[in-house]
Design a protein around this motif. Structure first.
Motif, mmCIF file in Angstrom:
data_model
loop_
_atom_site.group_PDB
_atom_site.id
_atom_site.type_symbol
_atom_site.label_atom_id
_atom_site.label_comp_id
_atom_site.label_asym_id
_atom_site.label_seq_id
_atom_site.Cartn_x
_atom_site.Cartn_y
_atom_site.Cartn_z
ATOM 1 N N LEU A 9 0.817 -1.222 0.000
ATOM 2 C CA LEU A 9 0.000 0.000 0.000
ATOM 3 C C LEU A 9 0.842 1.260 0.000
ATOM 4 C CD1 LEU A 9 -2.862 -0.847 2.529
ATOM 5 C CD2 LEU A 9 -2.687 -1.349 0.084
ATOM 6 N N VAL A 10 2.162 1.110 0.064
ATOM 7 C CA VAL A 10 3.032 2.274 0.177
ATOM 8 C C VAL A 10 3.623 2.685 -1.159
ATOM 9 C CG1 VAL A 10 5.136 3.176 1.253
ATOM 10 C CG2 VAL A 10 3.592 1.706 2.562
ATOM 11 N N ASP A 11 4.029 1.729 -1.965
ATOM 12 C CA ASP A 11 4.748 2.056 -3.189
ATOM 13 C C ASP A 11 3.955 1.650 -4.420
ATOM 14 O OD1 ASP A 11 6.648 2.755 -5.026
ATOM 15 O OD2 ASP A 11 8.073 1.191 -4.495
ATOM 16 N N VAL A 12 4.172 0.424 -4.913
ATOM 17 C CA VAL A 12 3.556 0.056 -6.184
ATOM 18 C C VAL A 12 2.037 -0.076 -6.094
ATOM 19 C CG1 VAL A 12 5.612 -1.069 -7.073
ATOM 20 C CG2 VAL A 12 3.991 -2.404 -5.732
ATOM 21 N N GLY A 22 -4.147 6.308 -4.111
ATOM 22 C CA GLY A 22 -4.326 7.755 -4.082
ATOM 23 C C GLY A 22 -3.733 8.484 -5.265
ATOM 24 N N GLY A 23 -2.498 8.186 -5.644
ATOM 25 C CA GLY A 23 -1.847 8.910 -6.725
ATOM 26 C C GLY A 23 -0.867 9.938 -6.185
ATOM 27 N N THR A 24 0.085 10.331 -7.002
ATOM 28 C CA THR A 24 1.177 11.207 -6.560
ATOM 29 C C THR A 24 0.681 12.518 -5.962
ATOM 30 O OG1 THR A 24 2.620 10.257 -8.248
ATOM 31 C CG2 THR A 24 3.288 12.368 -7.299
ATOM 32 N N LEU A 25 -0.353 13.098 -6.547
ATOM 33 C CA LEU A 25 -0.815 14.410 -6.091
ATOM 34 C C LEU A 25 -1.871 14.331 -4.997
ATOM 35 C CD1 LEU A 25 -1.041 16.396 -9.453
ATOM 36 C CD2 LEU A 25 0.853 16.245 -7.848
ATOM 37 N N ALA A 26 -2.302 13.120 -4.640
ATOM 38 C CA ALA A 26 -3.325 12.989 -3.609
ATOM 39 C C ALA A 26 -2.796 13.491 -2.271
ATOM 40 C CB ALA A 26 -3.758 11.537 -3.481
ATOM 41 N N GLY A 27 -3.679 14.111 -1.484
ATOM 42 C CA GLY A 27 -3.278 14.627 -0.181
ATOM 43 C C GLY A 27 -2.311 15.777 -0.270
#
Length: 457
Positions: free
Chosen positions: A318-321, A325-330
């Motif tokens: 759930l952390v990398d691959v 959420g996606g790079t811009l999430a949060g």
């Protein structure tokens, strides 16, 4: 009183007049559309092409419950970006928070947390009751990840949705009950990777017997549902239905995901808080950022614990691959916007006013329908209301889809737009924001009455 019969030839003539007036009085919008040669469908997002006048309105400015188009015409806006602007256009508190984040603090996105994140998550817990939260850029993203997490936690492959429910562009949700009672891909589904009936079970809304039958197979990881259908026209749950959904999902070992993206109109905590619902996961988006793209999903404490164990047991990443959420999430900007919107705009007091206006809107429309003897109906969901050209109001998605009348929709939309009032372009949804006024509601009522009288002759 005899029930009036709509003269379809008269309707066609009135619709033609409204279309001519729309083209004549919106040359600036027509020019923007004509110049948009490099845009797919001549619009920045294809949904924007859903205007019955032949081209969409192009807007110049928007504030609160008002929009001004490029021709300088001002509108009372009941569409509010199809819920994206339920907080109103550019609410001052949200704008101030965004400016501070960009101008003073800097860092629109950094892939690092800000203090706003925990504040927002705690507020979402207070409103909806879910213990742990994560952020996305849309409710579609939130729904996609909620489904994946549900499959991971349960070890089951399938999901279940209600026919004609709406969960963004989630592949698994584009399945409906066909006329023969069998599941099929929803008409208009674009490029599905697989036939959605291979991933999804589907039943009609308000049908607990059908739900129990489909859950009995034991392969459904989660039921994904709005607590009221909204995108096929508002279809409310019958008494006891949502309680039955919760009981049946628990008995079947199936998780319940409630999508409050549209039904947040019911109050600060949506229908979940208002009606005491108990989802295992909850998704939301659109309006929480005051117009800045933002979404979120929450999980119960029990699901959070099960998720942790499932990660340990399966090695799920759930952390990398996994890429949740996606790079811009949060990102810092969206969380600053969400914090300000929840704390200072979509407040308890604001919802009290908005729901009262929704009630006034529905009551005034209902009065016109009843005094003219029309076989129409109006349904309210908090700050949201919608009229339908059928009575009684549909009780499920199939009935709602069958009740559609594109000519009447087009006529009412254009009649109102040509006189300065906007509804959601693809159905008759009206939404109240904190800056909507009772005068705005009365203006719609007068125009709606005039449109009905012209139609009846």
């Amino acid at each position: 009183m005899d029930v009036p019969v709509i003269d379809r030839s008269r309707l066609a003539a009135l619709l033609a007049e409204e279309r001519d007036a729309y083209v004549r009085t919106h040359p600036g919008s027509a020019a923007v559309h004509a110049r948009a040669e490099h845009l797919l469908g001549r619009v920045p997002m294809t949904w924007m092409g859903m205007w019955t006048g032949g081209f969409p309105l192009a807007f110049r400015e928007a504030k609160g419950a008002r929009v001004v188009d490029v021709d300088g015409t001002e509108y009372v806006d009941f569409a509010l970006g199809d819920t994206g602007a339920m907080a109103g256009h550019s609410p001052s508190a949200t704008v101030a928070a965004v400016r501070r984040r960009i101008d003073d603090l800097g860092g629109i996105t950094t892939m690092m947390p800000t203090e706003d994140a925990e504040v927002v998550a705690a507020e979402l817990t207070r409103r909806f009751g879910l213990a742990r939260w994560s952020f996305t850029l849309s409710a579609t993203d939130a729904n996609r990840w909620a489904l994946r997490l549900a499959r991971l936690v349960t070890g089951r492959p399938k999901v279940l949705v209600f026919s004609y429910s709406y969960h963004g562009t989630v592949d698994e949700s584009f399945v409906v009950v066909g006329p023969d009672g069998q599941p099929r891909s929803r008409p208009g589904n674009v490029g599905p990777a697989v036939d959605p009936t291979t991933t999804t079970r589907v039943v009609e809304w308000n049908d607990l017997a059908a739900l129990e039958r489909e859950l009995a197979a034991g392969d459904v990881a989660a039921v994904l549902t709005e607590p009221a259908l909204t995108n096929i026209g508002i279809v409310l749950p019958e008494p006891g239905f949502l309680e039955g959904v919760r009981e049946l999902t628990r008995a079947a070992g199936t998780l319940l995901i409630i999508d409050e993206t549209h039904t947040l109109s019911a109050g600060p905590g949506g229908m979940t808080a208002r009606d005491g619902l108990q989802p295992d996961l909850l998704t939301i988006g659109k309006s929480i950022g005051g117009g800045v793209p933002a979404g979120a999903y929450g999980v119960s404490a029990e699901v959070a614990d099960r998720l942790s164990r499932a990660v340990d047991e399966t090695g799920a990443d759930l952390v990398d691959v996994g890429g949740v959420g996606g790079t811009l999430a949060g990102n810092a900007l969206s969380l600053a916007a969400v914090r300000a919107t929840l704390e200072d705009v979509l407040t308890e007091d604001a919802f009290e006013r908005m729901v009262a206006l929704g009630t006034a809107y529905a009551e005034q429309v209902r009065s016109i329908i009843e005094t003219r003897g029309l076989p129409w109906s109006v349904v309210q969901l908090g700050a949201r209301a919608e009229y339908r050209f059928t009575a009684p109001a549909p009780r499920n998605g199939g009935e709602s889809a069958a009740a559609a009348d594109e000519e009447l929709d087009a006529y009412l939309h254009l009649h109102l737009a040509n006189r300065g009032v906007l509804l959601t372009p693809f159905h008759n949804m009206a939404l109240m924001c904190p800056e909507t006024t009772i005068q705005d509601v009365a203006r719609h009522t007068a125009l709606f009455g005039g449109a009905v009288d012209a139609l009846l002759g």
